[in-house]
Design a protein around this motif. Structure first.
Motif, PDB file in Angstrom:
ATOM      1  N   VAL A  31       0.858  -1.172   0.000  1.00 16.15           N
ATOM      2  CA  VAL A  31       0.000   0.000   0.000  1.00 16.15           C
ATOM      3  C   VAL A  31       0.901   1.230   0.000  1.00 16.15           C
ATOM      4  O   VAL A  31       1.674   1.441   0.938  1.00 16.15           O
ATOM      5  CB  VAL A  31      -0.941   0.010   1.220  1.00 16.15           C
ATOM      6  CG1 VAL A  31      -1.772   1.280   1.260  1.00 16.15           C
ATOM      7  CG2 VAL A  31      -1.829  -1.225   1.220  1.00 16.15           C
ATOM      8  N   ALA A  32       0.811   2.007  -1.068  1.00 19.83           N
ATOM      9  CA  ALA A  32       1.665   3.191  -1.202  1.00 19.83           C
ATOM     10  C   ALA A  32       0.951   4.463  -0.781  1.00 19.83           C
ATOM     11  O   ALA A  32       1.591   5.434  -0.397  1.00 19.83           O
ATOM     12  CB  ALA A  32       2.148   3.322  -2.645  1.00 19.83           C
ATOM     13  N   GLU A  33      -0.387   4.433  -0.867  1.00 21.90           N
ATOM     14  CA  GLU A  33      -1.146   5.643  -0.545  1.00 21.90           C
ATOM     15  C   GLU A  33      -2.579   5.273  -0.195  1.00 21.90           C
ATOM     16  O   GLU A  33      -3.151   4.362  -0.782  1.00 21.90           O
ATOM     17  CB  GLU A  33      -1.129   6.558  -1.777  1.00 21.90           C
ATOM     18  CG  GLU A  33      -1.856   7.862  -1.612  1.00 21.90           C
ATOM     19  CD  GLU A  33      -1.867   8.699  -2.900  1.00 21.90           C
ATOM     20  OE1 GLU A  33      -2.624   9.665  -2.923  1.00 21.90           O
ATOM     21  OE2 GLU A  33      -1.146   8.372  -3.863  1.00 21.90           O
ATOM     22  N   LYS A  34      -3.150   6.002   0.776  1.00 21.08           N
ATOM     23  CA  LYS A  34      -4.568   5.881   1.112  1.00 21.08           C
ATOM     24  C   LYS A  34      -5.220   7.199   0.731  1.00 21.08           C
ATOM     25  O   LYS A  34      -4.824   8.251   1.216  1.00 21.08           O
ATOM     26  CB  LYS A  34      -4.753   5.615   2.604  1.00 21.08           C
ATOM     27  CG  LYS A  34      -4.356   4.231   3.037  1.00 21.08           C
ATOM     28  CD  LYS A  34      -4.490   4.042   4.531  1.00 21.08           C
ATOM     29  CE  LYS A  34      -5.926   3.990   4.960  1.00 21.08           C
ATOM     30  NZ  LYS A  34      -6.115   3.611   6.366  1.00 21.08           N
ATOM     31  N   LYS A  35      -6.205   7.136  -0.149  1.00 22.53           N
ATOM     32  CA  LYS A  35      -6.868   8.349  -0.610  1.00 22.53           C
ATOM     33  C   LYS A  35      -8.071   8.678   0.274  1.00 22.53           C
ATOM     34  O   LYS A  35      -8.606   7.814   0.970  1.00 22.53           O
ATOM     35  CB  LYS A  35      -7.301   8.178  -2.063  1.00 22.53           C
ATOM     36  CG  LYS A  35      -6.124   8.027  -3.008  1.00 22.53           C
ATOM     37  CD  LYS A  35      -6.593   8.000  -4.432  1.00 22.53           C
ATOM     38  CE  LYS A  35      -5.399   7.945  -5.378  1.00 22.53           C
ATOM     39  NZ  LYS A  35      -5.806   7.962  -6.760  1.00 22.53           N
ATOM     40  N   ASP A  36      -8.501   9.925   0.224  1.00 18.36           N
ATOM     41  CA  ASP A  36      -9.630  10.381   1.033  1.00 18.36           C
ATOM     42  C   ASP A  36     -10.927   9.672   0.683  1.00 18.36           C
ATOM     43  O   ASP A  36     -11.813   9.544   1.515  1.00 18.36           O
ATOM     44  CB  ASP A  36      -9.813  11.891   0.887  1.00 18.36           C
ATOM     45  CG  ASP A  36      -8.646  12.673   1.485  1.00 18.36           C
ATOM     46  OD1 ASP A  36      -7.981  12.127   2.403  1.00 18.36           O
ATOM     47  OD2 ASP A  36      -8.398  13.806   1.042  1.00 18.36           O
ATOM     48  N   ASP A  37     -11.063   9.222  -0.573  1.00 17.47           N
ATOM     49  CA  ASP A  37     -12.304   8.552  -0.989  1.00 17.47           C
ATOM     50  C   ASP A  37     -12.351   7.089  -0.555  1.00 17.47           C
ATOM     51  O   ASP A  37     -13.284   6.364  -0.874  1.00 17.47           O
ATOM     52  CB  ASP A  37     -12.507   8.672  -2.501  1.00 17.47           C
ATOM     53  CG  ASP A  37     -11.447   7.954  -3.317  1.00 17.47           C
ATOM     54  OD1 ASP A  37     -10.509   7.370  -2.719  1.00 17.47           O
ATOM     55  OD2 ASP A  37     -11.547   7.975  -4.559  1.00 17.47           O
ATOM     56  N   GLY A  38     -11.331   6.625   0.173  1.00 13.49           N
ATOM     57  CA  GLY A  38     -11.319   5.254   0.681  1.00 13.49           C
ATOM     58  C   GLY A  38     -10.542   4.286  -0.188  1.00 13.49           C
ATOM     59  O   GLY A  38     -10.322   3.146   0.217  1.00 13.49           O
ATOM     60  N   THR A  39     -10.127   4.709  -1.370  1.00  9.49           N
ATOM     61  CA  THR A  39      -9.348   3.825  -2.227  1.00  9.49           C
ATOM     62  C   THR A  39      -7.880   3.870  -1.815  1.00  9.49           C
ATOM     63  O   THR A  39      -7.453   4.788  -1.117  1.00  9.49           O
ATOM     64  CB  THR A  39      -9.482   4.214  -3.715  1.00  9.49           C
ATOM     65  OG1 THR A  39      -9.014   5.555  -3.888  1.00  9.49           O
ATOM     66  CG2 THR A  39     -10.917   4.097  -4.184  1.00  9.49           C
ATOM     67  N   ILE A  40      -7.155   2.870  -2.259  1.00  3.25           N
ATOM     68  CA  ILE A  40      -5.729   2.803  -1.950  1.00  3.25           C
ATOM     69  C   ILE A  40      -4.947   2.606  -3.241  1.00  3.25           C
ATOM     70  O   ILE A  40      -5.467   2.117  -4.228  1.00  3.25           O
ATOM     71  CB  ILE A  40      -5.398   1.660  -0.960  1.00  3.25           C
ATOM     72  CG1 ILE A  40      -5.876   0.314  -1.499  1.00  3.25           C
ATOM     73  CG2 ILE A  40      -5.976   1.936   0.405  1.00  3.25           C
ATOM     74  CD1 ILE A  40      -5.473  -0.867  -0.645  1.00  3.25           C
ATOM     75  N   VAL A  41      -3.683   3.011  -3.218  1.00  2.00           N
ATOM     76  CA  VAL A  41      -2.785   2.839  -4.349  1.00  2.00           C
ATOM     77  C   VAL A  41      -1.794   1.739  -3.974  1.00  2.00           C
ATOM     78  O   VAL A  41      -1.174   1.795  -2.914  1.00  2.00           O
ATOM     79  CB  VAL A  41      -2.034   4.152  -4.674  1.00  2.00           C
ATOM     80  CG1 VAL A  41      -1.015   3.934  -5.775  1.00  2.00           C
ATOM     81  CG2 VAL A  41      -3.015   5.247  -5.035  1.00  2.00           C
ATOM     82  N   ILE A  42      -1.669   0.738  -4.844  1.00  2.00           N
ATOM     83  CA  ILE A  42      -0.761  -0.381  -4.617  1.00  2.00           C
ATOM     84  C   ILE A  42       0.457  -0.210  -5.516  1.00  2.00           C
ATOM     85  O   ILE A  42       0.317  -0.030  -6.723  1.00  2.00           O
ATOM     86  CB  ILE A  42      -1.438  -1.733  -4.954  1.00  2.00           C
ATOM     87  CG1 ILE A  42      -2.783  -1.876  -4.265  1.00  2.00           C
ATOM     88  CG2 ILE A  42      -0.498  -2.892  -4.662  1.00  2.00           C
ATOM     89  CD1 ILE A  42      -2.746  -2.161  -2.816  1.00  2.00           C
ATOM     90  N   ASP A  43       1.651  -0.280  -4.949  1.00  2.00           N
ATOM     91  CA  ASP A  43       2.896  -0.206  -5.709  1.00  2.00           C
ATOM     92  C   ASP A  43       3.474  -1.613  -5.788  1.00  2.00           C
ATOM     93  O   ASP A  43       3.721  -2.244  -4.758  1.00  2.00           O
ATOM     94  CB  ASP A  43       3.871   0.738  -5.016  1.00  2.00           C
ATOM     95  CG  ASP A  43       5.131   0.990  -5.817  1.00  2.00           C
ATOM     96  OD1 ASP A  43       5.325   0.341  -6.867  1.00  2.00           O
ATOM     97  OD2 ASP A  43       5.934   1.836  -5.386  1.00  2.00           O
ATOM     98  N   THR A  44       3.691  -2.120  -7.010  1.00  2.00           N
ATOM     99  CA  THR A  44       4.198  -3.479  -7.192  1.00  2.00           C
ATOM    100  C   THR A  44       5.698  -3.524  -7.448  1.00  2.00           C
ATOM    101  O   THR A  44       6.241  -4.585  -7.735  1.00  2.00           O
ATOM    102  CB  THR A  44       3.462  -4.187  -8.343  1.00  2.00           C
ATOM    103  OG1 THR A  44       3.653  -3.452  -9.543  1.00  2.00           O
ATOM    104  CG2 THR A  44       1.980  -4.329  -8.036  1.00  2.00           C
ATOM    105  N   ASN A  45       6.386  -2.406  -7.315  1.00  2.00           N
ATOM    106  CA  ASN A  45       7.822  -2.362  -7.502  1.00  2.00           C
ATOM    107  C   ASN A  45       8.492  -3.171  -6.380  1.00  2.00           C
ATOM    108  O   ASN A  45       8.197  -2.975  -5.202  1.00  2.00           O
ATOM    109  CB  ASN A  45       8.292  -0.906  -7.481  1.00  2.00           C
ATOM    110  CG  ASN A  45       9.763  -0.761  -7.752  1.00  2.00           C
ATOM    111  OD1 ASN A  45      10.576  -1.574  -7.335  1.00  2.00           O
ATOM    112  ND2 ASN A  45      10.110   0.300  -8.450  1.00  2.00           N
ATOM    113  N   LYS A  46       9.411  -4.048  -6.740  1.00  2.00           N
ATOM    114  CA  LYS A  46      10.058  -4.906  -5.745  1.00  2.00           C
ATOM    115  C   LYS A  46      10.839  -4.107  -4.710  1.00  2.00           C
ATOM    116  O   LYS A  46      10.913  -4.496  -3.543  1.00  2.00           O
ATOM    117  CB  LYS A  46      10.977  -5.913  -6.436  1.00  2.00           C
ATOM    118  CG  LYS A  46      10.197  -6.938  -7.207  1.00  2.00           C
ATOM    119  CD  LYS A  46      11.084  -7.995  -7.803  1.00  2.00           C
ATOM    120  CE  LYS A  46      10.223  -8.812  -8.707  1.00  2.00           C
ATOM    121  NZ  LYS A  46      10.340 -10.128  -8.810  1.00  2.00           N
TER     122      LYS A  46
END
Length: 135
Positions: A31-46
């Motif tokens: 999990v790279a970021e949690k947005k205000d709208d409840g969604t999250i950003v996933i970073d798949t970089n090793k």
């Protein structure tokens, strides 16, 4: 009577938590970021995964707890012998247990110590415990 909705799953997700996969054709990530709208950003970089999970999966720890855990494990794993690592981990666990806010980190370190004990078939020499826990 007032209805209080249960907390959403995103309320428990923290930055740096490991995500085994998001969809059918995706790689693991963090999990790279949690947005205000409840969604999250996933970073798949090793490298991003390794930043938070260098030694083991530490999902459940806050980013600062992950940093403490990784710093301790970096020090411990730089030692040569597993027996030295086990003893050093025991010292670090004992010092962390004295502060209640560090309980989760000490629990994760105890799991790492158990793994080292299984690999090396060696045990710590010294234990700190409460007298009532003795049989």
């Amino acid at each position: 009577m007032v209805y209080i909705p249960p907390p959403s799953k995103s309320a428990f997700i923290q930055l740096g938590d490991y995500v085994p996969k998001v969809g059918i054709y995706t790689n693991p990530g963090v999990v790279a970021e949690k947005k205000d709208d409840g969604t999250i950003v996933i970073d798949t970089n090793k490298d991003s995964i390794k930043q938070y999970h260098r030694h083991s999966i530490t999902t459940g720890l806050t980013p600062s707890e992950k940093e403490i855990f990784n710093d301790i494990m970096d020090d411990v794993m730089s030692m040569g012998e597993n027996s030295e690592r086990i003893i050093e981990l025991q010292k670090r666990i004992d010092s962390l247990k004295s502060t209640p806010k560090n309980k989760k980190v000490s629990d994760f370190l105890r799991n790492e110590q158990a793994q080292l004990i299984r690999w090396s078939k060696d045990l710590p020499r010294v234990y700190n415990t409460m007298p009532e826990k003795l049989r």
